[in-house]
Design an enzyme around this catalytic site. Structure first.
Site, mmCIF file in Angstrom:
data_model
loop_
_atom_site.group_PDB
_atom_site.id
_atom_site.type_symbol
_atom_site.label_atom_id
_atom_site.label_comp_id
_atom_site.label_asym_id
_atom_site.label_seq_id
_atom_site.Cartn_x
_atom_site.Cartn_y
_atom_site.Cartn_z
ATOM 1 N N HIS A 128 0.927 -1.092 0.129
ATOM 2 C CA HIS A 128 0.136 -0.140 -0.146
ATOM 3 C C HIS A 128 0.840 1.183 0.025
ATOM 4 O O HIS A 128 1.936 1.376 0.463
ATOM 5 C CB HIS A 128 -0.880 -0.144 1.362
ATOM 6 C CG HIS A 128 -1.892 1.029 1.373
ATOM 7 N ND1 HIS A 128 -1.741 2.135 1.664
ATOM 8 C CD2 HIS A 128 -3.272 0.849 1.030
ATOM 9 C CE1 HIS A 128 -2.882 2.963 1.826
ATOM 10 N NE2 HIS A 128 -3.881 2.122 1.322
ATOM 11 N N ASP A 206 3.110 -4.255 8.120
ATOM 12 C CA ASP A 206 1.850 -3.775 7.793
ATOM 13 C C ASP A 206 0.595 -4.781 8.220
ATOM 14 O O ASP A 206 0.237 -5.630 7.345
ATOM 15 C CB ASP A 206 1.820 -2.946 6.509
ATOM 16 C CG ASP A 206 0.433 -2.221 6.184
ATOM 17 O OD1 ASP A 206 -0.297 -2.442 7.104
ATOM 18 O OD2 ASP A 206 0.457 -1.807 4.909
ATOM 19 N N GLN A 209 -4.557 -5.292 7.013
ATOM 20 C CA GLN A 209 -5.705 -6.245 6.304
ATOM 21 C C GLN A 209 -5.417 -7.844 7.114
ATOM 22 O O GLN A 209 -6.162 -8.354 6.754
ATOM 23 C CB GLN A 209 -5.278 -6.332 4.969
ATOM 24 C CG GLN A 209 -5.501 -5.042 4.114
ATOM 25 C CD GLN A 209 -6.872 -4.641 3.891
ATOM 26 O OE1 GLN A 209 -7.832 -5.164 4.445
ATOM 27 N NE2 GLN A 209 -6.881 -3.127 3.901
ATOM 28 N N LYS A 232 -10.539 -0.384 10.440
ATOM 29 C CA LYS A 232 -10.842 -1.657 9.616
ATOM 30 C C LYS A 232 -11.257 -2.695 10.517
ATOM 31 O O LYS A 232 -11.489 -4.148 10.017
ATOM 32 C CB LYS A 232 -9.519 -2.136 8.870
ATOM 33 C CG LYS A 232 -9.117 -1.006 7.893
ATOM 34 C CD LYS A 232 -7.757 -1.324 7.162
ATOM 35 C CE LYS A 232 -7.422 -0.084 6.120
ATOM 36 N NZ LYS A 232 -8.280 0.261 5.050
ATOM 37 N N CYS A 374 -4.708 2.556 -3.500
ATOM 38 C CA CYS A 374 -3.479 3.204 -3.124
ATOM 39 C C CYS A 374 -2.573 2.096 -2.979
ATOM 40 O O CYS A 374 -1.548 1.872 -2.167
ATOM 41 C CB CYS A 374 -3.922 3.534 -1.690
ATOM 42 S SG CYS A 374 -4.996 4.780 -1.393
#
Length: 419
Positions: A128, A206, A209, A232, A374
């Site tokens: 991302h 990261d 997700q 999220k 993104c």
């Protein structure tokens, strides 16, 4: 955590989310954009309202009752988050606005203080922008080298040879996504972390997700930093998490000064507060932190492993249905590799711009995302597309939602006269 049942009662879960009983374009809302932001259950909404109605006060300051209650619930939320990701204590948990701020904070503190000219910063082609731009800026400031692990377009996986070569090239820092927001690819971050550490690198994950959808264990992964967002994972916007190992955070200088991050101040010197407050200058997003703890409670009550199983089943069903569609290209790991795929399905309809696809979906009451998500290097350079359409699933989605999406694809084909 209740993981004893094998399936979710989606209809019961939907009743907790007031927005899912509304309409869009005059039709019942089908929300398939949770990779962008999740919807919020009433329990989270109520927690925010209750804070402002019953105990709105600043934290870590007042010695009166409602201030103490606000402080207690805010700190309690950090304990819940620490437990959720397997962190040792709340000293590892720094609240920020979102994943983007967390990654930028690492770049502006530890990396700024430790990266030197010629050092290699290693990321992948599936990142991302939030996990590209901070390192791009840092590499320019420090005259460091930014390198990329390649992605195999056909499989949606990291290229093994490229990963091996780059990781053994002694990078100073490796920052990698746990799960791609475009391909759905779940990377073996534990293996990457192990190899990176053997070669002397610091490891950043990261997990924007990942944490909302699957069991995450920072100690098992052995990453040095991890970043994720509250919005999220059923929480409100404006609250996110930076996890860091205690010894690293202790040795790192903060970049923002004032408020809670101070222990003492004289005319010409100051000392820092303990972790994690050392990195939390000023008044915190108090209601956001409290509500994030409630979101964690909600996910734990449902069972994170059960949520993961549900998404695997739903993603497999979506891939099966899409395989029946002609002139539709699907990206990411295939049906035979569902364990390496999160609940994200990106696709293209030949001859139709994804923005037109999303617009027609909208007319059917279905919310999907269209664009480069993104992740421009991945979408435009690796996949070779100007944009792609994306469906993303969560605990409140069902096979019926997928069926409605397939009907919308048929409508797109009908309008554009595609067989």
């Amino acid at each position: 955590m209740d993981d004893t049942k094998t399936s979710l009662d989606v209809e019961a879960i939907k009743k907790d989310f007031p927005i899912l009983s509304t309409k869009m374009s005059g039709k019942p809302l089908v929300y398939l954009d949770s990779a962008a932001t999740s919807q919020k259950p009433m329990q989270v909404i109520d927690a925010i309202t209750e804070y402002y109605k019953k105990y709105n006060a600043n934290i870590h300051r007042g010695i009166y009752e409602i201030a103490e209650e606000a402080t207690e619930k805010y700190e309690e939320s950090k304990s819940k988050i620490a437990k959720m990701i397997g962190a040792e204590s709340t000293e590892n948990i720094i609240y920020v606005r979102n994943t983007t701020e967390a990654l930028n904070l690492i770049a502006l503190t530890w990396a700024e203080q430790n990266i030197s000219e010629g050092d290699v910063i290693l990321i992948s082609e599936m990142e991302h922008h939030s996990n590209i731009v901070p390192w791009l800026l840092l590499s320019k400031r420090k005259k460091a080298k930014l390198e990329y692990i390649k992605v195999d377009r056909d499989t949606g996986l990291l290229n093994d040879e490229s990963a091996k070569e780059k990781l053994e090239n002694k990078p100073k820092l490796v920052s990698i996504t746990y799960a791609s927001n475009v391909l759905g690819t779940i990377n073996d971050v534990k293996k990457i972390s192990e190899t990176a550490h053997k070669n002397g690198a610091m490891v950043v994950v990261d997990a924007a997700q990942a944490v909302p959808h699957m069991k995450v264990d920072v100690k098992g992964i052995d990453c040095d930093f991890m970043a994720f967002s509250g919005h999220k994972m059923l929480g409100p916007t404006g609250i996110g998490v930076l996890y860091g190992k205690k010894d690293i955070l202790s040795a790192t200088e903060p970049i923002m000064g004032g408020g809670d991050m101070i222990r003492s101040v004289s005319r010409y010197s100051c000392t820092w507060n303990d972790l994690p407050w050392k990195f939390e200058a000023g008044t915190s997003n108090i209601e956001g932190g409290i509500a994030l703890g409630v979101a964690a409670d909600y996910l734990n009550k449902i069972g994170i492993n059960k949520i993961r199983s549900h998404e695997i089943e739903l993603t497999g069903y979506a891939l099966d249905r899409l395989s029946e569609q002609e002139n539709v290209t699907v990206y990411g790991p295939g049906k035979n590799n569902l364990r390496s795929r999160a609940g994200v399905v990106s696709f293209s309809i030949n001859g139709v711009h994804p923005h037109d696809v999303a617009s027609i979906f909208n007319s059917e009451g279905i919310a999907i995302r269209a664009g480069h998500h993104c992740a421009m290097p991945l979408v435009t350079e690796v996949l070779g597309e100007p944009a792609v359409s994306r469906m993303s699933f969560y605990l409140y989605n069902s096979k019926e939602d997928v069926d409605k999406a397939m009907a919308a694809i048929e409508k797109v084909k009908q309008i554009f006269k595609i067989k």
